[in-house]
Enzyme design. Structure first.
Site, mmCIF file in Angstrom:
data_model
loop_
_atom_site.group_PDB
_atom_site.id
_atom_site.type_symbol
_atom_site.label_atom_id
_atom_site.label_comp_id
_atom_site.label_asym_id
_atom_site.label_seq_id
_atom_site.Cartn_x
_atom_site.Cartn_y
_atom_site.Cartn_z
ATOM 1 C CE1 TYR A 59 -3.216 -2.864 0.313
ATOM 2 C CE2 TYR A 59 -3.515 -2.353 2.627
ATOM 3 C CZ TYR A 59 -3.827 -3.119 1.517
ATOM 4 O OH TYR A 59 -4.762 -4.122 1.630
ATOM 5 C CB SER A 60 1.233 4.319 -0.134
ATOM 6 O OG SER A 60 -0.046 4.868 -0.306
#
Length: 325
Positions: A59-60
């Protein structure tokens, strides 16, 4: 806030889990909030009694773990349940993805550094890896637990037979057993009811569904003519590969109709339906507006009767398998 056991384990988690995919950097996805905008959501979750926080290394590209770790650093660590996942690549390289021993050992160390903690409570495989022997993956996960870097193990979306095979191999070798399954399950995607959910109930596995609101589809702000009004609705192309069938819209319309009758939000109806399902432990909610988080917590008090549940479920049409890759 209610607290329940995660499957047959002794771990107690809040009835809702805050998912951190929305928090990180918009450089990864346009709808992701940066750190300054993310922090109030984590603070509000703590105020509401949520102790369960889920993220993933991808995530990110690691920033989500950093944001979550910094937001939780002043909290008592023994009061938190922090979960992360590994499988997808964060960096480039031939060993940067999958469930090999090398990647899992590298991934857990990198996650702990980004989170700023000595251990995670729940370490999850983000998907099934057909390119790595199951024995290699399970022994590596067992060693990660025995090293103290993780307390419990979980898995995410895969076929029921794959999960059962992993459970059987772990049992045969005396390796650490999975306690949870993070799978794709909501009012407009119910294919997990065929195999995975009965398996989890039989084996004492806690179910922590992702996308409980169908990536916002069940908020009632989508239409058959356009994507919707929010940034996520307009830019989340992945959601359009999962939902948006005509029957999906019919179900969303029924959720909105029932919500109007009950004086609540469509999202609260969708969560109440999910929370009523046997074996579901803690749906993983995402929020990009603070009222959405408060509404999700309030949904814990919404109880649907059998007639209302049948009204919501009746239009459902089978879907192809979605979310396993």
């Amino acid at each position: 806030m209610d607290f329940v056991r995660l499957g047959n384990s002794g771990l107690k988690v809040s009835r809702l889990c805050l998912g951190a995919m929305t928090y990180g950097t918009p450089e990864w996805r346009p709808w992701v909030l940066d750190e300054a905008a993310s922090r109030p959501f984590i603070a509000r979750a703590l105020e509401q009694g949520i102790n369960f926080f889920d993220t993933a290394d991808m995530y990110s590209r690691g920033v989500s773990e950093q944001v979550l770790g910094r937001a939780l650093k002043d909290q008592r660590r023994d009061q938190l349940v922090i979960a992360t996942k590994a499988f997808y690549p964060v960096t480039a390289g031939p060993n940067s993805a999958g469930l090999s021993r090398k990647h899992l050992f590298d991934a857990i160390d990198a996650s702990l550094t980004r989170l700023g903690t000595d251990y995670v409570d729940l370490y999850q495989i983000h998907r099934f890896d057909p390119d790595t022997p199951i024995e290699e993956t399970l022994e590596a996960l067992h060693d990660i637990v025995k090293s103290g870097k993780a307390r419990y193990l979980g898995a995410s979306s895969m076929f029921g037979w794959q999960f059962m095979k992993m459970l059987a191999v772990a049992e045969a070798h005396g390796w650490t057993r999975f306690v949870s399954m993070q799978n794709h399950y909501n009012l407009v995607y119910r294919e997990e009811e065929r195999e995975m959910l009965p398996l989890c109930r039989e084996e004492g596995i806690g179910v922590i569904p992702w996308s409980p609101l169908a990536r916002g589809f069940l908020a009632g702000n989508r239409s058959r003519e356009d994507r919707g009004t929010t940034v996520r609705a307009k830019t989340d192309d992945f959601a359009h590969t999962l939902y948006y069938a005509d029957s999906d819209f019919t179900i969303a319309d029924r959720a909105a109709e029932l919500a109007a009758r009950r004086g609540v939000k469509p999202t609260q109806i969708a969560l109440a339906w999910l929370l009523a399902k046997p074996g579901v432990t803690a749906p993983i909610i995402g929020a990009s507006k603070l009222p959405h988080l408060d509404e999700a917590v309030a949904a814990l008090g919404v109880r649907l009767d059998l007639e209302e549940i049948a009204f919501l479920e009746q239009p459902y049409q089978p879907h192809t398998i979605l979310g396993h890759s």
